[in-house]
Design a protein around this motif. Sequence first.
Motif, PDB file in Angstrom:
ATOM      1  N   LEU A 158       0.843  -1.185   0.000  1.00 37.67           N
ATOM      2  CA  LEU A 158       0.000   0.000   0.000  1.00 37.67           C
ATOM      3  C   LEU A 158       0.881   1.238   0.000  1.00 37.67           C
ATOM      4  CD1 LEU A 158      -2.569  -1.106   2.723  1.00 37.67           C
ATOM      5  CD2 LEU A 158      -3.027  -0.880   0.294  1.00 37.67           C
ATOM      6  N   THR A 159       0.399   2.289  -0.635  1.00 39.06           N
ATOM      7  CA  THR A 159       1.110   3.558  -0.575  1.00 39.06           C
ATOM      8  C   THR A 159       0.986   4.099   0.857  1.00 39.06           C
ATOM      9  OG1 THR A 159      -0.858   4.758  -1.303  1.00 39.06           O
ATOM     10  CG2 THR A 159       0.693   4.066  -3.014  1.00 39.06           C
ATOM     11  N   PRO A 160       1.828   5.047   1.245  1.00 37.75           N
ATOM     12  CA  PRO A 160       1.793   5.541   2.630  1.00 37.75           C
ATOM     13  C   PRO A 160       0.420   6.041   3.091  1.00 37.75           C
ATOM     14  CG  PRO A 160       3.796   6.268   1.572  1.00 37.75           C
ATOM     15  CD  PRO A 160       2.967   5.590   0.510  1.00 37.75           C
ATOM     16  N   LEU A 161      -0.334   6.664   2.207  1.00 39.81           N
ATOM     17  CA  LEU A 161      -1.665   7.141   2.592  1.00 39.81           C
ATOM     18  C   LEU A 161      -2.550   5.982   3.029  1.00 39.81           C
ATOM     19  CD1 LEU A 161      -3.856   9.364   2.756  1.00 39.81           C
ATOM     20  CD2 LEU A 161      -4.399   8.813   0.376  1.00 39.81           C
ATOM     21  N   TYR A 162      -2.573   4.919   2.252  1.00 36.69           N
ATOM     22  CA  TYR A 162      -3.432   3.783   2.574  1.00 36.69           C
ATOM     23  C   TYR A 162      -2.872   2.968   3.737  1.00 36.69           C
ATOM     24  CZ  TYR A 162      -5.665   5.301  -1.661  1.00 36.69           C
ATOM     25  OH  TYR A 162      -6.297   6.074  -2.597  1.00 36.69           O
ATOM     26  N   GLN A 163      -1.555   2.973   3.943  1.00 34.91           N
ATOM     27  CA  GLN A 163      -0.977   2.359   5.141  1.00 34.91           C
ATOM     28  C   GLN A 163      -1.465   3.109   6.385  1.00 34.91           C
ATOM     29  OE1 GLN A 163       3.272   2.350   4.691  1.00 34.91           O
ATOM     30  NE2 GLN A 163       3.229   0.822   3.058  1.00 34.91           N
ATOM     31  N   PHE A 164      -1.540   4.425   6.263  1.00 35.66           N
ATOM     32  CA  PHE A 164      -2.055   5.242   7.361  1.00 35.66           C
ATOM     33  C   PHE A 164      -3.518   4.906   7.639  1.00 35.66           C
ATOM     34  CE2 PHE A 164      -4.011   9.328   8.723  1.00 35.66           C
ATOM     35  CZ  PHE A 164      -3.393   9.436   9.960  1.00 35.66           C
ATOM     36  N   TYR A 165      -4.306   4.752   6.580  1.00 38.93           N
ATOM     37  CA  TYR A 165      -5.716   4.388   6.755  1.00 38.93           C
ATOM     38  C   TYR A 165      -5.855   3.048   7.464  1.00 38.93           C
ATOM     39  CZ  TYR A 165      -7.280   8.081   3.522  1.00 38.93           C
ATOM     40  OH  TYR A 165      -7.560   9.273   2.919  1.00 38.93           O
ATOM     41  N   ASN A 215     -11.881  -1.213 -11.446  1.00 29.85           N
ATOM     42  CA  ASN A 215     -10.799  -0.776 -12.340  1.00 29.85           C
ATOM     43  C   ASN A 215     -10.854   0.729 -12.613  1.00 29.85           C
ATOM     44  OD1 ASN A 215      -8.459  -1.138 -13.749  1.00 29.85           O
ATOM     45  ND2 ASN A 215      -9.437  -1.914 -15.598  1.00 29.85           N
ATOM     46  N   LYS A 216     -11.155   1.494 -11.572  1.00 31.03           N
ATOM     47  CA  LYS A 216     -11.166   2.953 -11.670  1.00 31.03           C
ATOM     48  C   LYS A 216      -9.930   3.500 -10.968  1.00 31.03           C
ATOM     49  CE  LYS A 216     -16.150   3.456 -11.939  1.00 31.03           C
ATOM     50  NZ  LYS A 216     -17.322   4.106 -11.359  1.00 31.03           N
ATOM     51  N   LYS A 217      -9.592   4.720 -11.304  1.00 30.92           N
ATOM     52  CA  LYS A 217      -8.418   5.344 -10.700  1.00 30.92           C
ATOM     53  C   LYS A 217      -8.687   5.688  -9.237  1.00 30.92           C
ATOM     54  CE  LYS A 217      -6.349   7.357 -14.762  1.00 30.92           C
ATOM     55  NZ  LYS A 217      -5.745   8.540 -15.352  1.00 30.92           N
ATOM     56  N   VAL A 218      -7.616   5.613  -8.444  1.00 27.75           N
ATOM     57  CA  VAL A 218      -7.662   6.034  -7.047  1.00 27.75           C
ATOM     58  C   VAL A 218      -6.570   7.070  -6.828  1.00 27.75           C
ATOM     59  CG1 VAL A 218      -8.609   3.875  -6.144  1.00 27.75           C
ATOM     60  CG2 VAL A 218      -6.151   4.135  -6.324  1.00 27.75           C
ATOM     61  N   ILE A 219      -6.718   7.821  -5.775  1.00 28.33           N
ATOM     62  CA  ILE A 219      -5.669   8.764  -5.406  1.00 28.33           C
ATOM     63  C   ILE A 219      -4.450   7.952  -4.989  1.00 28.33           C
ATOM     64  CG2 ILE A 219      -5.035  10.595  -3.796  1.00 28.33           C
ATOM     65  CD1 ILE A 219      -8.018  11.248  -3.569  1.00 28.33           C
ATOM     66  N   PHE A 220      -3.290   8.320  -5.460  1.00 29.69           N
ATOM     67  CA  PHE A 220      -2.046   7.589  -5.201  1.00 29.69           C
ATOM     68  C   PHE A 220      -2.195   6.122  -5.601  1.00 29.69           C
ATOM     69  CE2 PHE A 220      -2.125  10.967  -1.894  1.00 29.69           C
ATOM     70  CZ  PHE A 220      -1.128  11.755  -2.433  1.00 29.69           C
ATOM     71  N   GLU A 260       1.439   0.895  -8.303  1.00 30.63           N
ATOM     72  CA  GLU A 260       2.147   0.653  -9.560  1.00 30.63           C
ATOM     73  C   GLU A 260       1.578  -0.543 -10.318  1.00 30.63           C
ATOM     74  OE1 GLU A 260       6.227   0.170  -8.538  1.00 30.63           O
ATOM     75  OE2 GLU A 260       6.428   2.200  -7.784  1.00 30.63           O
ATOM     76  N   ASN A 261       1.181  -1.562  -9.594  1.00 33.31           N
ATOM     77  CA  ASN A 261       0.692  -2.796 -10.211  1.00 33.31           C
ATOM     78  C   ASN A 261      -0.834  -2.889 -10.130  1.00 33.31           C
ATOM     79  OD1 ASN A 261       0.822  -2.969  -7.462  1.00 33.31           O
ATOM     80  ND2 ASN A 261       1.684  -5.014  -7.388  1.00 33.31           N
ATOM     81  N   GLN A 262      -1.497  -1.839 -10.558  1.00 32.91           N
ATOM     82  CA  GLN A 262      -2.950  -1.747 -10.429  1.00 32.91           C
ATOM     83  C   GLN A 262      -3.675  -2.873 -11.166  1.00 32.91           C
ATOM     84  OE1 GLN A 262      -4.615   2.149 -10.894  1.00 32.91           O
ATOM     85  NE2 GLN A 262      -6.653   1.376 -11.337  1.00 32.91           N
ATOM     86  N   GLU A 263      -3.203  -3.258 -12.342  1.00 32.28           N
ATOM     87  CA  GLU A 263      -3.879  -4.305 -13.124  1.00 32.28           C
ATOM     88  C   GLU A 263      -3.903  -5.630 -12.373  1.00 32.28           C
ATOM     89  OE1 GLU A 263      -1.215  -2.550 -14.525  1.00 32.28           O
ATOM     90  OE2 GLU A 263      -2.535  -1.064 -15.439  1.00 32.28           O
ATOM     91  N   SER A 264      -2.793  -5.981 -11.734  1.00 32.40           N
ATOM     92  CA  SER A 264      -2.760  -7.241 -10.990  1.00 32.40           C
ATOM     93  C   SER A 264      -3.600  -7.162  -9.717  1.00 32.40           C
ATOM     94  CB  SER A 264      -1.329  -7.655 -10.672  1.00 32.40           C
ATOM     95  OG  SER A 264      -0.654  -6.638  -9.978  1.00 32.40           O
ATOM     96  N   ILE A 265      -3.690  -5.999  -9.120  1.00 32.35           N
ATOM     97  CA  ILE A 265      -4.548  -5.831  -7.942  1.00 32.35           C
ATOM     98  C   ILE A 265      -6.012  -5.948  -8.341  1.00 32.35           C
ATOM     99  CG2 ILE A 265      -5.287  -4.206  -6.157  1.00 32.35           C
ATOM    100  CD1 ILE A 265      -2.404  -3.158  -6.106  1.00 32.35           C
ATOM    101  N   VAL A 266      -6.376  -5.362  -9.473  1.00 28.76           N
ATOM    102  CA  VAL A 266      -7.751  -5.470  -9.973  1.00 28.76           C
ATOM    103  C   VAL A 266      -8.094  -6.931 -10.237  1.00 28.76           C
ATOM    104  CG1 VAL A 266      -9.267  -4.899 -11.916  1.00 28.76           C
ATOM    105  CG2 VAL A 266      -7.812  -3.133 -10.926  1.00 28.76           C
TER     106      VAL A 266
END
Length: 144
Positions: free
Chosen positions: A48-55, A76-81, A84-90
């Motif tokens: 997770l990016t730092p913002l989502y780690q904080f959440y 499969n929509k954009k999120v803030i921050f 990098e591997n959004q396709e595999s997460i989706v």
Amino acid sequence: MNSIIFYIAMTSASTPFVIIVFLLFYFIINNKKYKNLLSMYYEQGFTLTPLYQFYVAMGFLGSFGMAYYFCRLKKNKKVIFSPENQESIVAFLNKINSDHTTWLNNYYLATLIALFIYSIFIMLSILKIILDTDIGKELCNLLQ
């Protein structure tokens, strides 16, 4: 007119509060699914990016941001921050058992509804402040 604005504003302030209390209990009931989703996410090697780690570290208060993150990525929509591997997460979110994510859709929707209603309260509060100033009173006199 001020009394109508007052009652609408108070309803717009209290309704999101009731929704937030409901979401607290809804989160408590689904906390195990939430933690399982996070653990499966980490087990796949995703970070997770730092913002989502904080959440994640904030527990219930951060769950709104995580609901946003998972619900948007699942569609499969954009999120803030965005990761990098959004396709595999989706792909991961769409292949896991829907029991882990279905409740998040309702949670996210209720959060958006509460936010929308609360924004009405803020706009009405600003309107009330403007109408209570001397300039607002003069404007009301001119309109009458």
